[in-house]
Design a protein around this motif. Sequence first.
Motif, PDB file in Angstrom:
ATOM      1  N   LEU A 112      27.039   6.893   2.449  1.00  0.00           N
ATOM      2  CA  LEU A 112      26.255   8.022   2.897  1.00  0.00           C
ATOM      3  C   LEU A 112      25.409   8.802   1.826  1.00  0.00           C
ATOM      4  N   ARG A 113      26.146   9.276   0.715  1.00  0.00           N
ATOM      5  CA  ARG A 113      25.431   9.976  -0.374  1.00  0.00           C
ATOM      6  C   ARG A 113      24.244   9.086  -0.814  1.00  0.00           C
ATOM      7  N   ASP A 114      24.414   7.944  -1.151  1.00  0.00           N
ATOM      8  CA  ASP A 114      23.469   6.882  -1.640  1.00  0.00           C
ATOM      9  C   ASP A 114      22.427   6.714  -0.874  1.00  0.00           C
ATOM     10  N   CYS A 115      22.615   6.685   0.520  1.00  0.00           N
ATOM     11  CA  CYS A 115      21.528   6.508   1.681  1.00  0.00           C
ATOM     12  C   CYS A 115      20.672   7.542   1.479  1.00  0.00           C
ATOM     13  N   ALA A 116      21.257   9.103   1.476  1.00  0.00           N
ATOM     14  CA  ALA A 116      20.541  10.248   1.414  1.00  0.00           C
ATOM     15  C   ALA A 116      19.590  10.320   0.261  1.00  0.00           C
ATOM     16  N   GLU A 117      20.295  10.014  -0.952  1.00  0.00           N
ATOM     17  CA  GLU A 117      19.461  10.088  -2.071  1.00  0.00           C
ATOM     18  C   GLU A 117      18.313   9.122  -2.226  1.00  0.00           C
ATOM     19  N   MET A 118      18.518   7.830  -1.555  1.00  0.00           N
ATOM     20  CA  MET A 118      17.461   6.907  -1.698  1.00  0.00           C
ATOM     21  C   MET A 118      16.291   7.191  -0.695  1.00  0.00           C
ATOM     22  N   CYS A 119      16.856   7.819   0.429  1.00  0.00           N
ATOM     23  CA  CYS A 119      15.844   8.400   1.183  1.00  0.00           C
ATOM     24  C   CYS A 119      14.653   9.283   0.576  1.00  0.00           C
ATOM     25  N   MET A 120      15.340  10.399  -0.225  1.00  0.00           N
ATOM     26  CA  MET A 120      14.520  11.376  -0.774  1.00  0.00           C
ATOM     27  C   MET A 120      13.712  10.780  -2.037  1.00  0.00           C
ATOM     28  N   ASN A 129       9.572  10.984  -2.350  1.00  0.00           N
ATOM     29  CA  ASN A 129       9.070  11.367  -3.399  1.00  0.00           C
ATOM     30  C   ASN A 129       8.120  10.159  -3.900  1.00  0.00           C
ATOM     31  N   MET A 130       8.405   8.965  -3.933  1.00  0.00           N
ATOM     32  CA  MET A 130       7.440   7.861  -4.362  1.00  0.00           C
ATOM     33  C   MET A 130       6.199   7.698  -3.636  1.00  0.00           C
ATOM     34  N   ILE A 131       6.402   7.874  -2.128  1.00  0.00           N
ATOM     35  CA  ILE A 131       5.225   7.998  -1.289  1.00  0.00           C
ATOM     36  C   ILE A 131       4.389   9.063  -1.618  1.00  0.00           C
ATOM     37  N   ASN A 132       4.989  10.354  -1.892  1.00  0.00           N
ATOM     38  CA  ASN A 132       4.077  11.536  -2.175  1.00  0.00           C
ATOM     39  C   ASN A 132       3.523  11.248  -3.198  1.00  0.00           C
ATOM     40  N   ASP A 133       3.846  10.775  -4.450  1.00  0.00           N
ATOM     41  CA  ASP A 133       3.409  10.403  -5.655  1.00  0.00           C
ATOM     42  C   ASP A 133       2.394   9.183  -5.645  1.00  0.00           C
ATOM     43  N   GLY A 134       2.443   8.566  -4.702  1.00  0.00           N
ATOM     44  CA  GLY A 134       1.526   7.523  -4.713  1.00  0.00           C
ATOM     45  C   GLY A 134       1.778   6.319  -5.603  1.00  0.00           C
ATOM     46  N   SER A 135       3.337   6.313  -5.991  1.00  0.00           N
ATOM     47  CA  SER A 135       3.811   5.523  -6.896  1.00  0.00           C
ATOM     48  C   SER A 135       3.454   3.986  -6.929  1.00  0.00           C
ATOM     49  N   ASN A 145       8.738  -1.317  -3.846  1.00  0.00           N
ATOM     50  CA  ASN A 145      10.184  -1.847  -4.296  1.00  0.00           C
ATOM     51  C   ASN A 145      11.005  -0.736  -3.946  1.00  0.00           C
ATOM     52  N   THR A 146      10.927   0.658  -3.880  1.00  0.00           N
ATOM     53  CA  THR A 146      11.828   1.823  -3.680  1.00  0.00           C
ATOM     54  C   THR A 146      12.046   1.658  -1.969  1.00  0.00           C
ATOM     55  N   CYS A 147      10.798   1.639  -1.383  1.00  0.00           N
ATOM     56  CA  CYS A 147      11.084   1.512  -0.041  1.00  0.00           C
ATOM     57  C   CYS A 147      11.961   0.056   0.628  1.00  0.00           C
ATOM     58  N   SER A 148      11.797  -0.847   0.017  1.00  0.00           N
ATOM     59  CA  SER A 148      12.676  -2.059   0.230  1.00  0.00           C
ATOM     60  C   SER A 148      13.955  -1.847   0.142  1.00  0.00           C
ATOM     61  N   HIS A 160      11.096   1.294   9.244  1.00  0.00           N
ATOM     62  CA  HIS A 160       9.903   1.899   8.509  1.00  0.00           C
ATOM     63  C   HIS A 160       9.799   1.519   6.953  1.00  0.00           C
ATOM     64  N   CYS A 161      10.920   1.721   6.410  1.00  0.00           N
ATOM     65  CA  CYS A 161      11.048   1.455   4.955  1.00  0.00           C
ATOM     66  C   CYS A 161      10.744  -0.183   4.766  1.00  0.00           C
ATOM     67  N   ASN A 162      11.115  -0.789   5.432  1.00  0.00           N
ATOM     68  CA  ASN A 162      10.945  -2.376   5.250  1.00  0.00           C
ATOM     69  C   ASN A 162       9.423  -2.776   5.327  1.00  0.00           C
ATOM     70  N   SER A 163       8.927  -1.849   6.424  1.00  0.00           N
ATOM     71  CA  SER A 163       7.320  -2.039   6.941  1.00  0.00           C
ATOM     72  C   SER A 163       6.375  -1.868   5.441  1.00  0.00           C
ATOM     73  N   MET A 164       7.191  -0.535   4.830  1.00  0.00           N
ATOM     74  CA  MET A 164       6.262  -0.052   3.752  1.00  0.00           C
ATOM     75  C   MET A 164       6.504  -1.043   2.859  1.00  0.00           C
ATOM     76  N   GLY A 165       7.669  -1.593   2.268  1.00  0.00           N
ATOM     77  CA  GLY A 165       7.936  -2.329   1.434  1.00  0.00           C
ATOM     78  C   GLY A 165       7.234  -3.828   1.297  1.00  0.00           C
ATOM     79  N   LEU A 166       6.992  -4.185   2.722  1.00  0.00           N
ATOM     80  CA  LEU A 166       6.128  -5.484   2.992  1.00  0.00           C
ATOM     81  C   LEU A 166       4.852  -5.340   2.703  1.00  0.00           C
ATOM     82  N   ASN A 167       4.355  -4.158   2.952  1.00  0.00           N
ATOM     83  CA  ASN A 167       2.993  -3.802   3.008  1.00  0.00           C
ATOM     84  C   ASN A 167       2.362  -3.076   1.852  1.00  0.00           C
ATOM     85  N   SER A 168       3.410  -2.797   0.809  1.00  0.00           N
ATOM     86  CA  SER A 168       3.061  -2.250  -0.463  1.00  0.00           C
ATOM     87  C   SER A 168       1.730  -2.402  -1.125  1.00  0.00           C
ATOM     88  N   ALA A 169       1.356  -3.702  -1.200  1.00  0.00           N
ATOM     89  CA  ALA A 169      -0.016  -3.957  -1.812  1.00  0.00           C
ATOM     90  C   ALA A 169      -0.978  -3.134  -1.677  1.00  0.00           C
TER      91      ALA A 169
END
Length: 134
Positions: A47-55, A59-65, A70-73, A108-117
């Motif tokens: 639960l803790r890992d999931c919460a941290e990974m979601c944040m 942050n990666m989306i906000n920064d346009g990293s 990879n992070t979303c996947s 949602h995260c899987n979709s972002m990961g697949l379309n990350s290019a």
Amino acid sequence: MTTESIFTEMEACKQISIECQTTCIDTLKYCKSQGGKYMDMAMMSMLRDCAEMCMMCVNMINDGSEFMGNTCSLCAQICDRTALACEQMSSDATMMFCATICRKCAQHCNSMGLNSASYFRRSSLVTEDSLLSS
């Protein structure tokens, strides 16, 4: 995919990631308050890992990293595993609610990961000021 639909998808991913992060923290607190079988260290760590990974995903989306995909996947994988763990306590509404939110976030995260290019950092979208203000 249009630029507008990319930003809509990114915003939806950010919102569900924030909701998942909050839900995982609330569920972690709930587990601590219940004691007994709820105090399983593997579950609580997940639960803790999931919460941290979601944040981190937000942050990666906000920064346009360029590592956003990879992070979303990875976030999707962690959310799926957390959902599975929560579903082991299927008689508990709080745990099932957490599982539902984690599943939605994983999609949602899987979709972002697949379309990350499509989402790699573009100098025209990210300014030095926006990076420094984070």
